[in-house]
Write a protein that holds these residues in place. Structure first.
Motif, PDB file in Angstrom:
ATOM      1  N   SER A 220      11.103 -17.843  -4.962  1.00  0.00           N
ATOM      2  CA  SER A 220      10.308 -17.220  -6.018  1.00  0.00           C
ATOM      3  C   SER A 220      11.107 -17.129  -7.313  1.00  0.00           C
ATOM      4  O   SER A 220      10.597 -17.436  -8.402  1.00  0.00           O
ATOM      5  N   LYS A 221      12.374 -16.722  -7.203  1.00  0.00           N
ATOM      6  CA  LYS A 221      13.234 -16.639  -8.391  1.00  0.00           C
ATOM      7  C   LYS A 221      13.472 -18.017  -8.992  1.00  0.00           C
ATOM      8  O   LYS A 221      13.528 -18.181 -10.216  1.00  0.00           O
ATOM      9  N   ARG A 222      13.598 -19.019  -8.119  1.00  0.00           N
ATOM     10  CA  ARG A 222      13.835 -20.372  -8.613  1.00  0.00           C
ATOM     11  C   ARG A 222      12.625 -20.906  -9.370  1.00  0.00           C
ATOM     12  O   ARG A 222      12.768 -21.579 -10.402  1.00  0.00           O
ATOM     13  N   LEU A 223      11.428 -20.611  -8.871  1.00  0.00           N
ATOM     14  CA  LEU A 223      10.213 -21.018  -9.582  1.00  0.00           C
ATOM     15  C   LEU A 223      10.142 -20.351 -10.952  1.00  0.00           C
ATOM     16  O   LEU A 223       9.878 -21.000 -11.968  1.00  0.00           O
ATOM     17  N   THR A 224      10.384 -19.056 -10.975  1.00  0.00           N
ATOM     18  CA  THR A 224      10.303 -18.297 -12.223  1.00  0.00           C
ATOM     19  C   THR A 224      11.320 -18.791 -13.241  1.00  0.00           C
ATOM     20  O   THR A 224      11.036 -18.860 -14.444  1.00  0.00           O
ATOM     21  N   SER A 225      12.496 -19.184 -12.751  1.00  0.00           N
ATOM     22  CA  SER A 225      13.566 -19.632 -13.663  1.00  0.00           C
ATOM     23  C   SER A 225      13.229 -20.958 -14.340  1.00  0.00           C
ATOM     24  O   SER A 225      13.847 -21.319 -15.351  1.00  0.00           O
TER      25      SER A 225
END
Length: 267
Positions: A220-225
């Motif tokens: 999820s953090k990787r998508l947002t980044s």
């Protein structure tokens, strides 16, 4: 963030299904003030598709060329766009690829029946060949029943765009195109990653529940980044994690969320 679309190929075999790609070519040519190349590849083995059969090959070829040009002109009608017919003889996929390279095309548009969803679409012979060999993005229009759509009454709309992301360079490029189209069409943008359980098993000795929580949090953090901060100023963007087989999950997500366009990077 905008990706240029200056030259567009729209391919048709003149069937009711295939002609449903034409409104998309016309609309995109208008939107981006692009030149539209209307492409038809003549298959001499299917000569009856072009009307009466002529005994002499030379005369037959000339008749087919004239018929094809008239059909393409009729499909464009009086639309105020710059366009040019591209008529050639041979295998459809190979000829379209050659023309895309010759004309420095930024987008190619074709139609598929798409009766079995995304999986069958990817395995289609001509479509699959184009996806592997085209030097530019491919817009695949999933056709409806014949005679239900025409250049006069079919509206092209991208209210919701779904980008499938597996974090490869191909999917990152797809995301850039998705962002560009979302900006041009003021679309709602959905960015999705599909977790395939077999890929992630046995990576750690942590309990399954803990592994799933950590994995989902990390993804999820990787998508947002991936999303530049300024995007949120002009775009409604939603990131989501799905689980299962990518073609099945992306198709279901698109149906449930009434998505108009799926953008994927293919390698």
């Amino acid at each position: 963030m905008r990706m240029p679309l200056k030259n567009i190929i729209c391919s048709t075999d003149f069937s009711d299904y295939s002609n449903q790609a034409v409104p998309y070519g016309i609309a995109l040519a208008k939107k981006f003030r692009a030149k539209l190349y209307m492409c038809h590849v003549i298959d001499l083995s299917a000569i009856t598709a072009y009307g009466e059969i002529i005994s002499y090959p030379g005369a037959q070829q000339n008749l087919i060329m004239n018929y094809t040009h008239k059909q393409l002109k009729q499909l464009i009608g009086e639309e105020p766009i710059e366009w040019e017919p591209l008529i050639t003889i041979g295998h459809a996929a190979d000829e379209i690829v050659d023309m895309a390279k010759e004309k420095n095309v930024d987008l190619t548009i074709v139609t598929t029946h798409g009766r079995s969803g995304l999986k069958r679409l990817i395995l289609g012979s001509v479509t699959g060949r184009l996806m592997q060999t085209l030097p530019c993005p491919l817009l695949i229009v999933r056709s409806s029943e014949p005679n239900l759509a025409s250049a006069e009454n079919q509206e092209m709309k991208f209210k919701r765009i779904l980008v499938g992301c597996d974090f490869s360079p191909d999917s990152v490029l797809a995301f850039q195109y998705g962002l560009s189209l979302a900006q041009d069409f003021q679309s709602e943008l959905h960015l999705a990653h599909v977790i395939e359980p077999p890929i992630y098993k046995d990576l750690t000795k942590k309990p399954v529940e803990k592994l799933q929580d950590d994995l989902r949090d990390s993804l999820s953090k990787r998508l947002t980044s991936m999303v530049p901060e300024e995007v949120y100023n002009w775009c409604t963007l939603k990131t989501t994690l799905l689980a299962g087989q990518p073609h099945e999950e992306l198709t279901k997500y698109a149906v449930v969320n009434d998505v108009d366009l799926i953008v994927l990077g293919v390698r």
